[in-house]
Motif scaffolding. Structure first.
Motif, PDB file in Angstrom:
ATOM      1  N   PRO A 107      -3.475  -1.406  -3.908  1.00 39.13           N
ATOM      2  CA  PRO A 107      -3.769  -1.247  -5.748  1.00 39.13           C
ATOM      3  C   PRO A 107      -5.432  -2.045  -5.801  1.00 39.13           C
ATOM      4  N   ASP A 108      -5.697  -3.095  -5.306  1.00 38.96           N
ATOM      5  CA  ASP A 108      -6.951  -3.719  -5.328  1.00 38.96           C
ATOM      6  C   ASP A 108      -7.816  -4.147  -3.857  1.00 38.96           C
TER       7      ASP A 108
ATOM      8  N   GLN B  79     -17.413  -0.824   6.084  1.00 39.57           N
ATOM      9  CA  GLN B  79     -17.902  -0.568   6.819  1.00 39.57           C
ATOM     10  C   GLN B  79     -19.638  -0.275   6.347  1.00 39.57           C
ATOM     11  N   SER B  80     -19.882   1.233   5.167  1.00 42.57           N
ATOM     12  CA  SER B  80     -20.817   1.566   4.568  1.00 42.57           C
ATOM     13  C   SER B  80     -20.482   1.890   2.578  1.00 42.57           C
ATOM     14  N   GLY B  81     -21.233   2.048   2.193  1.00 42.80           N
ATOM     15  CA  GLY B  81     -21.053   2.804   0.583  1.00 42.80           C
ATOM     16  C   GLY B  81     -20.277   1.776   0.089  1.00 42.80           C
ATOM     17  N   ASN B  82     -19.509   2.366  -0.724  1.00 41.35           N
ATOM     18  CA  ASN B  82     -18.649   1.613  -1.928  1.00 41.35           C
ATOM     19  C   ASN B  82     -17.131   1.661  -1.822  1.00 41.35           C
ATOM     20  N   TRP B  83     -16.346   0.604  -2.104  1.00 43.89           N
ATOM     21  CA  TRP B  83     -14.829   1.000  -2.427  1.00 43.89           C
ATOM     22  C   TRP B  83     -14.767   2.226  -2.621  1.00 43.89           C
ATOM     23  N   PRO B  84     -13.409   2.870  -2.846  1.00 46.57           N
ATOM     24  CA  PRO B  84     -12.714   3.848  -3.538  1.00 46.57           C
ATOM     25  C   PRO B  84     -12.694   3.695  -5.708  1.00 46.57           C
ATOM     26  N   SER B  85     -12.681   4.224  -5.850  1.00 47.14           N
ATOM     27  CA  SER B  85     -12.807   3.888  -7.359  1.00 47.14           C
ATOM     28  C   SER B  85     -12.137   5.299  -8.269  1.00 47.14           C
ATOM     29  N   ALA B  86     -12.711   5.222  -9.492  1.00 52.18           N
ATOM     30  CA  ALA B  86     -11.394   6.406 -10.128  1.00 52.18           C
ATOM     31  C   ALA B  86     -12.374   7.678 -10.102  1.00 52.18           C
ATOM     32  N   ASP B  87     -13.542   6.869  -9.743  1.00 46.93           N
ATOM     33  CA  ASP B  87     -13.788   8.817  -8.984  1.00 46.93           C
ATOM     34  C   ASP B  87     -14.438   9.368  -7.425  1.00 46.93           C
TER      35      ASP B  87
ATOM     36  N   MET C 170       1.106  -1.400  -0.112  1.00 42.13           N
ATOM     37  CA  MET C 170      -0.312  -0.306  -0.066  1.00 42.13           C
ATOM     38  C   MET C 170       1.283   1.052  -0.191  1.00 42.13           C
ATOM     39  N   THR C 171       0.472   2.183  -0.200  1.00 43.87           N
ATOM     40  CA  THR C 171       1.549   3.152   0.051  1.00 43.87           C
ATOM     41  C   THR C 171      -0.093   4.537   0.761  1.00 43.87           C
ATOM     42  N   PRO C 172       0.393   4.902   1.682  1.00 36.36           N
ATOM     43  CA  PRO C 172       0.736   6.519   2.364  1.00 36.36           C
ATOM     44  C   PRO C 172       0.835   7.583   1.861  1.00 36.36           C
ATOM     45  N   GLN C 173       0.229   8.648   1.440  1.00 31.80           N
ATOM     46  CA  GLN C 173       0.723   9.822   1.420  1.00 31.80           C
ATOM     47  C   GLN C 173       0.309  10.752   2.409  1.00 31.80           C
ATOM     48  N   SER C 174       0.748  11.853   1.726  1.00 25.85           N
ATOM     49  CA  SER C 174       0.380  13.475   3.155  1.00 25.85           C
ATOM     50  C   SER C 174      -0.547  13.533   2.221  1.00 25.85           C
ATOM     51  N   VAL C 175      -1.509  14.560   2.389  1.00 31.72           N
ATOM     52  CA  VAL C 175      -2.075  15.349   1.579  1.00 31.72           C
ATOM     53  C   VAL C 175      -3.258  16.642   2.106  1.00 31.72           C
TER      54      VAL C 175
ATOM     55  N   ALA D  88      -7.992   6.145  -1.010  1.00 30.56           N
ATOM     56  CA  ALA D  88      -8.438   6.140  -2.846  1.00 30.56           C
ATOM     57  C   ALA D  88      -7.680   4.601  -3.697  1.00 30.56           C
ATOM     58  N   GLY D  89      -8.023   4.677  -4.517  1.00 28.27           N
ATOM     59  CA  GLY D  89      -7.493   3.425  -5.708  1.00 28.27           C
ATOM     60  C   GLY D  89      -6.355   4.150  -6.685  1.00 28.27           C
ATOM     61  N   ALA D  90      -5.525   2.660  -6.921  1.00 30.01           N
ATOM     62  CA  ALA D  90      -4.832   2.284  -7.916  1.00 30.01           C
ATOM     63  C   ALA D  90      -4.765   3.994  -8.949  1.00 30.01           C
ATOM     64  N   ALA D  91      -6.042   4.289  -9.436  1.00 22.74           N
ATOM     65  CA  ALA D  91      -6.304   4.999 -10.368  1.00 22.74           C
ATOM     66  C   ALA D  91      -6.216   6.860 -10.138  1.00 22.74           C
ATOM     67  N   GLN D  92      -6.095   6.663  -9.142  1.00 23.07           N
ATOM     68  CA  GLN D  92      -5.892   8.122  -8.448  1.00 23.07           C
ATOM     69  C   GLN D  92      -4.627   9.119  -7.742  1.00 23.07           C
ATOM     70  N   ALA D  93      -3.724   7.614  -8.069  1.00 24.04           N
ATOM     71  CA  ALA D  93      -2.604   7.874  -7.346  1.00 24.04           C
ATOM     72  C   ALA D  93      -1.571   8.498  -8.550  1.00 24.04           C
TER      73      ALA D  93
END
Length: 803
Positions: free
Chosen positions: A111-112, A124-132, A87-92, A186-191
């Motif tokens: 990554p997946d 826990q609720s809602g959806n997994w991260p995706s491209a948008d 995984m990749t942690p990033q300060s934002v 976030a997902g890999a598409a947003q990296a």
């Protein structure tokens, strides 16, 4: 048998108030046992279950720079490695719509999400991260109130808005009130838009082949670090974790033992009250025992009679205590589980707690009552019938005469009478006082523990002569940092530190470390003016150490490995393997906290070995700070200025001193509040015992009360006499608890600090607590004495003299 049950029922029913007090006394102790043992059992069980469910990595390495995904095949080829994940942690920087200021948070990219191997993030609720869309972590959502809506992020393409599509739970998130940051996923598409290179990672998760062993994991971790070093990839943190036990267990190991001991103490004190009550009951019924023996009852039958009464009281107390104890255990465990980001789940009952309540609730009262029951049952017919039951035993020795003379000379008549009544039953007085004194000593010791903790933190903050410490995701040029920082109003002085991954061995064996996130070298100028820890042995770094291979090691790790100041250790820094001398041992205040353990070394030495000139991992900035608000404004201005200049601050290692002190205190509050709550519960047990003592005293002095009323004493005087007796109990317990607490506070507070918090405390006795305890014990005594005193005023002369 019917006669036996009739006698038992009559004894319990005719003295309803004493029966109720006995039941409440036992129930209080049983409730303490059930609550604390149940809470610990549920807490540890659910922690371990959640840990196993997350498929924990055995080795967790957080890297200093990005590593290419192709490196994973080389890691898998290391003997003993079963599988890997990344995984990749990033300060934002982020802000909610409508906000003007940016906030610092952490973005984690996996990554997946549908194919996680280790340290699994749960939806826990809602959806997994995706491209948008992104997800927010559960603790972050609760603390920040951000559970949905759009979030604006600073990306390499400028500000970009991303909606929150779900809430997830991650097994490694520090609670915000302990210093944790807001975490997004976030997902890999947003990296790419956050400047993260494709097919890269910054955190490596590894499981070793079965069977798991800590030494095997340590050996494999060393091999992985060596491989990464050869690829010029530094490691900031190395975490080893047992796959069966939650990583948070060390936080609770100390307090659990202390809580269990205190729960047993509360049960023992409740048993003392039972001993007191039974002794008075047997004394009152000695004439009845004589009659029963004269009619043919044997010692065994009489003993069975009174033991049966105690068993019935114990069973009623267990029935009364079990529901609130089990509920308190569940909700207390839920509160602590929330700190570790673990779902509480449906209501659960701790089976061991039920067993402990049954055993403790039955055995403790029976054992406490056994001696007075056997003594009473063994009385002969002549002795029992000749006894007057009440037995006026005051005034026949020198001590009693001294008390009588003292009261007559220095006290009003009513107070003198109350003082004499206090010492009338000396055995009962000792038992009642023991409960109140124990509660007082516990209260004073715990308040001194809190005072010592605050003193320790204050002194540690005084040793940190900086306002803000900035940590950088990657090492930055000193001059660039200086130019940016000095442009912020208030900056007066700057000092640069550098960190480096390291491996330490002694006699060819890897050095086990106290730090839960491993150890790293923290290099600072040999003549540093910004920080100096408390040195327990040896010395701190000096100007002459510049360029020398010297270390200052934590006392915890030194004790763990038998290292002393002056010893030499083998230290590996990248490809450099040389002997380093330990010149000092310092106190490390992280204790049981989740932290990286620093080994301090001269900055000049590290730079000479690694050839990393004029680069810094940390910048320590000094400026005059008056309060938390001014500190927060200064840090916010710094973050904004560095963000504008494209310098990424590390969210985990950037901190403000006053805020960090507040976070440290917040970590200890749940522990200390729990202990203080238990001390108050024991004080309540003492109040119940005092109330029982005075109620028994009223029953035994009915004729005396009748005589007082017959010669004209009004109800007000009788009430005040018993109330004064209760208050004298409180004052005596307060007076005796002070010297005992003063003698016990320092060793106990230091031991509790080491056991519960994992740190050596600077001791401070809380003298204000003496006044607080006087107010508390007098309040408890007044409440405990009120109802017995009131009952005494309601007795008529005819009822009293006819008793």
């Amino acid at each position: 048998m019917n006669t036996l049950w009739y006698k038992v029922w009559a004894d319990l029913w005719l003295t309803k108030s004493r029966t109720a007090l006995a039941i409440i006394s036992i129930a209080a102790g049983v409730c303490c046992v059930g609550t604390l043992f149940g809470m610990i059992d549920l807490l540890l069980g659910k922690m371990d279950a959640a840990h196993r469910q997350s498929q924990p990595s055995h080795i967790n390495l957080i890297l200093r720079n990005d590593a290419d995904i192709s490196l994973l095949e080389q890691v898998k080829a290391i003997p003993g490695v079963a599988d890997v994940d990344t995984m990749t942690p990033q300060s934002v920087h982020f802000r909610q719509l409508g906000e003007t200021d940016w906030r610092l948070g952490t973005l984690i990219i996996r990554p997946d999400y549908d194919n996680q191997h280790f340290d699994k993030t749960a939806l826990q609720s809602g959806n997994w991260p995706s491209a948008d869309q992104i997800a927010i972590e559960n603790l972050s959502a609760l603390s920040s109130g951000i559970q949905s809506g759009d979030i604006e992020f600073e990306t390499i393409h400028g500000p970009q808005i991303l909606p929150i599509g779900g809430i997830v739970r991650h097994p490694f998130v520090k609670p915000p009130k302990f210093g944790g940051q807001v975490h997004f996923f976030a997902g890999a598409a947003q990296a790419a838009q956050f400047g993260i290179a494709a097919h890269s990672f910054r955190q490596l998760l590894v499981q070793i082949a079965d069977p798991y062993g800590s030494e095997t994991a340590r050996s494999v971790a060393n091999q992985i670090r060596s491989l990464l070093t050869a690829q010029h990839i530094g490691v900031n943190v190395t975490l080893l974790q047992d796959p069966e036990q939650h990583w948070g267990r060390p936080f609770l190991a100390g307090i659990n033992g202390v809580l269990q001991v205190m729960a047993l103490v509360s049960l023992a004190l409740a048993s003392v009250l039972i001993l007191n009550t039974v002794s008075a009951h047997i004394t009152q019924q000695t004439d009845q025992i004589g009659v029963m023996k004269a009619l043919g009852a044997g010692t065994k039958t009489i003993a069975q009679l009174y033991l049966l009464e105690i068993l019935l009281l114990a069973l009623l107390a267990i029935v009364l205590a079990m529901p609130p104890a089990l509920a308190a255990a569940y909700f207390s465990s839920c509160r602590l589980l929330a700190l570790f980001n673990i779902a509480c789940g449906e209501f659960a009952v701790s089976v061991p707690a039920v067993v402990y309540m049954l055993l403790g609730g039955l055995l403790a009262p029976v054992l406490a009552a056994l001696i007075p029951i056997l003594r009473g049952a063994a009385l002969t017919v002549r002795v029992a019938i000749a006894s007057y039951g009440v037995g006026a035993d005051f005034g026949y020795n020198r001590f009693d005469l001294y008390i009588e003379k003292f009261g007559a000379r220095f006290l009003p008549t009513l107070s003198a009478a109350a003082l004499g009544n206090l010492f009338r039953r000396k055995a009962r007085l000792v038992l009642t006082q023991s409960v109140l004194i124990v509660a007082g000593v516990m209260f004073l010791v715990l308040t001194s523990l809190i005072a010592s903790l605050n003193l320790t933190l204050d002194r540690e903050m005084a040793r940190s002569r900086y306002a803000v410490r900035l940590g950088f995701s990657t090492d930055q040029p000193e001059q660039k940092i200086r130019d940016i920082a000095t442009a912020v109003a208030g900056t007066e002085n700057i000092e640069f530190w550098q960190r480096s991954s390291m491996q330490i061995t002694k006699d060819g064996l890897a050095l086990p470390q106290k730090g839960s996130l491993g150890m790293q070298m923290l290099a600072l100028p040999a003549n540093s003016s910004m920080y100096q820890p408390l040195i327990e042995s040896g010395r701190w770094l000096q100007a002459g150490d510049a360029g020398e291979r010297v270390l200052v090691l934590s006392a915890d790790t030194a004790a763990l490995n038998g290292v002393r100041a002056g010893d030499s250790l083998d230290v590996a820094l990248g490809t450099d393997h040389e002997k380093w001398q330990v010149v000092g041992i310092y106190r490390w205040l992280a204790g049981n906290s989740y932290a990286v353990e620093p080994a301090y070394a001269p900055l000049e030495t590290l730079r000479r070995i690694t050839h990393s000139r004029e680069m810094a991992s940390f910048a320590l900035l000094d400026m005059p700070v008056a309060d938390l608000n001014q500190e927060a404004d200064y840090l916010r201005n710094l973050q904004q200025r560095f963000q504008d200049q494209g310098v990424q601050l590390d969210v985990y290692t950037t901190l403000a001193k006053l805020e960090q002190g507040q976070f440290a205190r917040n970590q200890f509050k749940p522990v200390l509040n729990t202990l203080l709550g238990l001390a108050c519960m024991i004080a309540a047990v003492g109040g119940i015992g005092l109330s029982g003592t005075l109620a028994i005293s009223v029953l035994q002095r009915i004729r005396e009360i009748g005589v007082l009323r017959a010669i004209g004493a009004p109800s007000k005087v009788v009430f005040r006499m018993f109330l004064l007796e209760g208050l004298l109990h409180g004052v005596m317990a307060w007076f005796l608890s002070i010297p005992l607490a003063y003698l016990a506070a320092e060793p106990l507070a230091k031991q509790l600090g080491q056991t519960m918090l994992g740190i050596q405390l600077d001791f401070s006795f809380d003298f204000w607590a003496i006044l607080y305890w006087l107010i508390i014990v007098l309040t408890v005594a007044w409440i405990a004495a009120f109802w017995p005193a009131r009952k005494a005023t309601q007795l008529s002369i005819r009822d009293c003299l006819g008793h």
